[in-house]
Design an enzyme around this catalytic site. Structure first.
Site, PDB file in Angstrom:
ATOM      1  N   CYS A   1       0.809  -1.226   0.000  1.00 17.25           N
ATOM      2  CA  CYS A   1       0.000   0.000   0.000  1.00 17.25           C
ATOM      3  C   CYS A   1       0.840   1.273   0.000  1.00 17.25           C
ATOM      4  O   CYS A   1       0.317   2.358  -0.241  1.00 17.25           O
ATOM      5  CB  CYS A   1      -0.962  -0.008   1.183  1.00 17.25           C
ATOM      6  SG  CYS A   1      -2.156  -1.348   1.108  1.00 17.25           S
TER       7      CYS A   1
ATOM      8  N   HIS B   1      -3.121   7.271   2.890  1.00 14.61           N
ATOM      9  CA  HIS B   1      -3.513   6.033   2.215  1.00 14.61           C
ATOM     10  C   HIS B   1      -4.927   5.657   2.658  1.00 14.61           C
ATOM     11  O   HIS B   1      -5.213   5.561   3.851  1.00 14.61           O
ATOM     12  CB  HIS B   1      -2.524   4.924   2.562  1.00 14.61           C
ATOM     13  CG  HIS B   1      -3.024   3.556   2.214  1.00 14.61           C
ATOM     14  ND1 HIS B   1      -3.561   3.265   0.970  1.00 14.61           N
ATOM     15  CD2 HIS B   1      -3.095   2.414   2.939  1.00 14.61           C
ATOM     16  CE1 HIS B   1      -3.929   1.991   0.965  1.00 14.61           C
ATOM     17  NE2 HIS B   1      -3.665   1.458   2.132  1.00 14.61           N
TER      18      HIS B   1
ATOM     19  N   ASN C   1     -10.232   0.449  -0.042  1.00 15.71           N
ATOM     20  CA  ASN C   1      -8.769   0.484  -0.019  1.00 15.71           C
ATOM     21  C   ASN C   1      -8.264  -0.132  -1.321  1.00 15.71           C
ATOM     22  O   ASN C   1      -8.394  -1.330  -1.542  1.00 15.71           O
ATOM     23  CB  ASN C   1      -8.276  -0.310   1.205  1.00 15.71           C
ATOM     24  CG  ASN C   1      -6.760  -0.370   1.315  1.00 15.71           C
ATOM     25  OD1 ASN C   1      -6.048  -0.083   0.351  1.00 15.71           O
ATOM     26  ND2 ASN C   1      -6.281  -0.762   2.484  1.00 15.71           N
TER      27      ASN C   1
END
Lengths: 371, 88
Positions: free
Chosen positions: A116, A258, A288
């Site tokens: 990520c 993020h 996500n």
């Protein structure tokens, strides 16, 4: 002769989301999960996410987002970097084929694996390449199809992740320009390598023909430990990058973390000292999307013109590895472009119809939610 | 221990908006309606404040307020638990 310029400037923003929408109820029904829309929203802040159909790969999303970023910048890349956890193949990297499909010839192209944190890792690398004169217009793409590695029966992860790709085209420029990188910070801690992982499929446990359990085969995340690490690492990295840039937290007018989990984002912003009105993102609508999350949130926020170009901006990410990275920059002036996925069967350097995104254009697919 | 407990009560009321009258030593975190993420957030907050290592995977909904305070106190060097000067 290559001119060494002071920093990288974001010159183009592109995005690509697969059209299929999965609501929380869709995910719950698919995995027969013991959960509910209300539970998922309260724990994650996510209402829906996108899922690529079987014939759409990470590379197909990356090509579209990369093309959109080049169109946004009205410029062509001289290097392609694809940050992804879900490459099209284990070998070779996805980026060279993406570069070819973008008609970029023989420009250098490589993948970067930082889960990520991948996009911000890519931004750090690309900024350094510009500053040292190695290239002048790197295209940094974050692209993911987590639908291929998520266990639909695992409540902890099935409700969180979505597919998509976002991209930025950088150019060499001056620190005073909107979109200029003012500082970067990054780090890694391999002692936490097991917290976010797919056990099988690599050199340690390679045999794909061997019967694998769900635990070995799919992406797994140890949620509570990841929460603590994510909050701590993103907070520390954010403070570090602001110190490097010489910016007090109160000077930050836009924060994009993020898009992992709303509660983590709120916790980090609170610790760093960023008020909620300066937090932007699209977690609610896309979930996500791992390496794609920050460029997708940048593009979505810019498409809605929620932030004035030149505004001091903080980006921060955390992911498997463990890895983390942050960037201090000013908000870019680029108008983002969005494109539909380009399946290989029909995709080539031929350009499908673009959707230019202007304020009056109702076709922009997302609504931005402040995070 | 008293300072740790008092600080814990302050965090629960100020940050997690728990009604102060509901907080008793034998009350569980679940009983105070903290969900799993709120409990991890509580642990992160306590670690930051007291500078002690607490394993987030040890956090659990059935821990009582007193048990959480004890977990912090056990990590503190002797005498540090009252460094905020709270009444014993």
């Amino acid at each position: 002769m290559t001119k060494v310029s002071p920093t990288a400037v974001i010159n183009g923003l592109g995005s690509c989301l697969p059209p299929r929408v999965l609501t929380n109820d869709d995910v719950r029904r698919r995995g027969v999960l013991d959960t509910s829309d209300a539970w998922i929203r309260s724990r994650t802040g996510i209402a829906r996410r996108r899922a690529a159909d079987d014939d759409i790969s990470t590379g197909d999303l990356a090509v579209a987002a990369g093309r959109a970023a080049q169109e946004s910048a009205a410029a062509r890349a001289d290097l392609v970097l694809v940050a992804t956890t879900t490459p099209d193949r284990r070998c070779p990297a996805t980026a060279p084929e993406v570069a070819d499909r973008l008609g970029l010839g023989t420009v250098p192209a490589f993948d970067l694996s930082a889960v990520c944190s991948g996009f911000l890792y890519g931004l750090v690398v690309a900024t350094a390449l510009i500053r040292t004169g190695v290239c002048t217009r790197p295209l940094v793409i974050g692209a993911e199809t987590y639908s291929r590695i998520i266990d639909p029966l695992d409540r902890d992860t099935a409700v969180i992740f979505g597919d998509g790709a976002g991209a930025v085209l950088l150019r060499a420029g001056d620190r005073a320009e909107p979109g200029a990188l003012a500082g970067t910070d990054w780090g890694a801690d391999g002692t936490g390598a097991d917290l976010i992982a797919i056990t099988a499929g690599g050199a340690r446990q390679p045999d794909p023909a061997h019967r694998m359990s769900r635990e070995e085969r799919y992406f797994r995340m140890r949620g509570r430990e990841v929460y603590g690490q994510a909050v701590r690492r993103m907070t520390e990295s954010s403070r570090a990058v602001l110190a490097k840039a010489g910016w007090p937290p109160a000077s930050v007018g836009a924060f994009i973390g993020h898009q992992a989990n709303q509660r983590i984002l709120d916790s980090v912003a609170d610790r760093v000292g960023i008020p909620p009105r300066h937090c932007y993102g699209n977690l609610h609508d896309v979930g996500n999307t791992a390496a794609a999350s920050i460029p997708l949130a940048l593009a979505d926020t810019a498409a809605h013109r929620r932030v004035r170009p030149g505004t001091p901006t903080l980006l921060t990410a955390f992911g498997g590895g463990l890895t983390w990275a942050s960037a201090a920059m000013t908000w870019p002036a680029a108008r983002p472009c969005d494109r539909p996925p380009e399946p290989r069967a029909t995709g080539s350097t031929a350009s499908p119809t673009a959707r230019s995104t202007h304020r009056r254009n109702p076709s922009w697919p997302l609504s931005t939610t402040t995070s | 221990m008293a300072a740790v407990y008092d600080h814990l009560v302050t965090v629960l009321t100020d940050k997690f908006e728990v009604d102060a009258e509901e907080i008793r030593p034998d009350m569980t975190l679940a009983g105070l309606e903290l969900d799993s993420l709120a409990i991890v957030e509580l642990y992160v907050t306590l670690q930051e404040h007291w500078g002690v290592p607490l394993a987030e995977d040890d956090s659990a909904a059935d821990l009582t307020v007193e048990q959480v305070a004890q977990a912090v106190t056990a990590q503190l060097p002797a005498g540090d638990a009252d460094r905020d000067g709270a009444p014993r």
